[in-house]
Design an enzyme around this catalytic site. Structure first.
Site, PDB file in Angstrom:
ATOM      1  N   LYS A  19      44.514  66.104  16.488  1.00 21.52           N
ATOM      2  CA  LYS A  19      43.708  64.987  16.991  1.00 21.52           C
ATOM      3  C   LYS A  19      43.064  65.475  18.277  1.00 21.52           C
ATOM      4  O   LYS A  19      43.738  65.646  19.291  1.00 21.52           O
ATOM      5  CB  LYS A  19      44.576  63.747  17.243  1.00 21.52           C
ATOM      6  CG  LYS A  19      43.799  62.621  17.911  1.00 21.52           C
ATOM      7  CD  LYS A  19      44.643  61.395  18.178  1.00 21.52           C
ATOM      8  CE  LYS A  19      43.948  60.507  19.203  1.00 21.52           C
ATOM      9  NZ  LYS A  19      44.689  59.287  19.508  1.00 21.52           N
ATOM     10  N   GLY A  52      44.143  51.881  24.880  1.00 21.88           N
ATOM     11  CA  GLY A  52      45.096  50.989  25.542  1.00 21.88           C
ATOM     12  C   GLY A  52      44.505  49.688  26.051  1.00 21.88           C
ATOM     13  O   GLY A  52      45.180  48.914  26.720  1.00 21.88           O
ATOM     14  N   ASN A  63      48.715  52.616  18.843  1.00 21.09           N
ATOM     15  CA  ASN A  63      49.957  52.957  19.537  1.00 21.09           C
ATOM     16  C   ASN A  63      50.364  51.825  20.468  1.00 21.09           C
ATOM     17  O   ASN A  63      51.318  51.097  20.217  1.00 21.09           O
ATOM     18  CB  ASN A  63      49.768  54.269  20.314  1.00 21.09           C
ATOM     19  CG  ASN A  63      51.057  54.753  20.965  1.00 21.09           C
ATOM     20  OD1 ASN A  63      52.039  54.036  21.077  1.00 21.09           O
ATOM     21  ND2 ASN A  63      51.079  55.976  21.403  1.00 21.09           N
ATOM     22  N   THR A  64      49.574  51.651  21.548  1.00 23.32           N
ATOM     23  CA  THR A  64      49.978  50.713  22.604  1.00 23.32           C
ATOM     24  C   THR A  64      50.166  49.296  22.092  1.00 23.32           C
ATOM     25  O   THR A  64      51.075  48.589  22.531  1.00 23.32           O
ATOM     26  CB  THR A  64      48.928  50.732  23.732  1.00 23.32           C
ATOM     27  OG1 THR A  64      48.568  52.078  24.000  1.00 23.32           O
ATOM     28  CG2 THR A  64      49.478  50.120  24.999  1.00 23.32           C
ATOM     29  N   ALA A  85      42.054  53.785  18.625  1.00 21.48           N
ATOM     30  CA  ALA A  85      42.080  53.307  20.019  1.00 21.48           C
ATOM     31  C   ALA A  85      41.432  51.943  20.215  1.00 21.48           C
ATOM     32  O   ALA A  85      40.441  51.612  19.577  1.00 21.48           O
ATOM     33  CB  ALA A  85      41.407  54.302  20.964  1.00 21.48           C
ATOM     34  N   GLY A  86      42.057  51.183  21.096  1.00 24.93           N
ATOM     35  CA  GLY A  86      41.490  49.918  21.558  1.00 24.93           C
ATOM     36  C   GLY A  86      41.932  48.691  20.792  1.00 24.93           C
ATOM     37  O   GLY A  86      41.572  47.574  21.162  1.00 24.93           O
TER      38      GLY A  86
END
Lengths: 65, 256
Positions: free
Chosen positions: B94, B155, B204-205, B182-183
């Site tokens: 990645k 995040g 993830n977050t 992401a996001g």
């Protein structure tokens, strides 16, 4: 001679990257290495001579996103 | 789906920022993810954190996607990718080349350059990019066979900031696997990405920092499945005027 491993100064006997890693407690560990910003494969460590002032990076697996 | 590897799950999960390794493990299981992202960091001679994390990852028996998180230059990213390939024994990377410290948005110029160098060196690159169409074309030309545009800054939990751009990208690259990376903040964001026809999402977050990461992982898995099913079911087009869903023919005439 003095090398910098992850920015910390260490005085080691002149020799190879493999020898320095063994001396500094990395023997048999799951790590990857670079010297002066260039990747050094595990198989190349015994053939890679270190010079005074070399900057060694040692990384290990960690969590990531 | 990704470089010849067929996966059942369309959710890729990051492994960072969980309250504990036990919760991480349960969240991964609840998400159904078959690919988890990992990273690499400096370790001291006496530290064992990396070794224990490696044992943990191996015990999961999943495919890993190492990242170059935190790299701000092509050289840094390329060297990190080489270290990751050896450490995790995978050609997958990645690729992140960060261009701005506040938004963590990709340096797309460095990204294309690094993607070319790594692709030529046998890596299978998953570039973390923006939804910019021309950048995407350059990445494909550089050898990328997966594209991972952001939904919003890493995040930030803002969801899909530019639905139009993401839809355009999907239309332009019908045969390249596309992953919103992401996001994302809540499962409806993931469902929306899947409804647009995206192949997968990477998060993830949103899971790791939820009050209950395990339950949130399960919720995201359901949303991804729902969004994918909705895409395959071909959603109707929005329209401006109302159309009665109940037929008016045969309605009783009651005066008034």
């Amino acid at each position: 001679m003095r090398i910098f491993l992850n920015d910390d100064a260490h005085d080691v006997e002149p020799g190879t990257l493999a020898a320095a890693l063994e001396t500094l407690g990395f023997g048999g560990r799951k790590i990857a290495t670079a010297v002066n910003g260039r990747f050094v494969a595990a198989t190349a460590r015994p053939k890679t001579a270190l010079a005074d002032g070399d900057r060694v990076e040692v990384v290990a697996p960690m969590q990531g996103g | 789906m990704f470089y010849g590897v067929e996966l059942r799950s369309r959710l890729l999960l990051g492994t960072a920022r969980y309250p504990s390794p036990a919760i991480l493990e349960r969240a991964i299981k609840a998400s159904g993810a078959e690919v988890v992202t990992v990273s690499l960091r400096r370790e001291g001679g006496s530290g064992r954190t990396g070794q224990s994390f490696w044992s943990f990852i191996q015990s999961l028996g999943l495919r890993v996607l190492p990242n170059t998180a935190g790299c701000h230059s092509v050289k840094e990213a390329v060297t990190t990718a080489h270290m990751a390939r050896e450490l995790f024994d995978t050609k997958w990377i990645k690729l992140e080349v960060i261009g701005d410290a506040d938004t963590l948005q990709p340096d797309v110029f460095g990204l294309v350059e690094a993607a070319r160098i790594l692709s030529e060196d046998g890596f299978e690159v998953f570039p973390y990019t923006t939804e910019d169409l021309v950048v995407a074309e350059h990445l494909v030309e550089a050898g990328c066979r997966v594209l991972m545009p952001w939904g919003a800054p890493i995040g930030s939990a803002r969801g899909l900031n530019n639905v139009y751009g993401l839809r355009t990208l999907r239309a332009h690259f019908p045969d390249i696997p596309l992953v919103v990376d992401a996001g994302l903040g809540v499962p409806s964001h993931a469902a929306a990405a899947m409804e647009l026809g995206y192949d997968a999402v990477l998060l993830n977050t949103a899971v790791a920092e939820a009050g209950d990461p395990v339950e949130m992982a399960r919720a995201f898995a359901l949303a991804v499945e729902a969004g994918r099913a909705a895409h395959l079911a071909q959603p109707m087009e929005p329209r401006d005027m109302a159309v009665p869903s109940t037929p008016v023919i045969g309605k009783a005439v009651l005066g008034g």
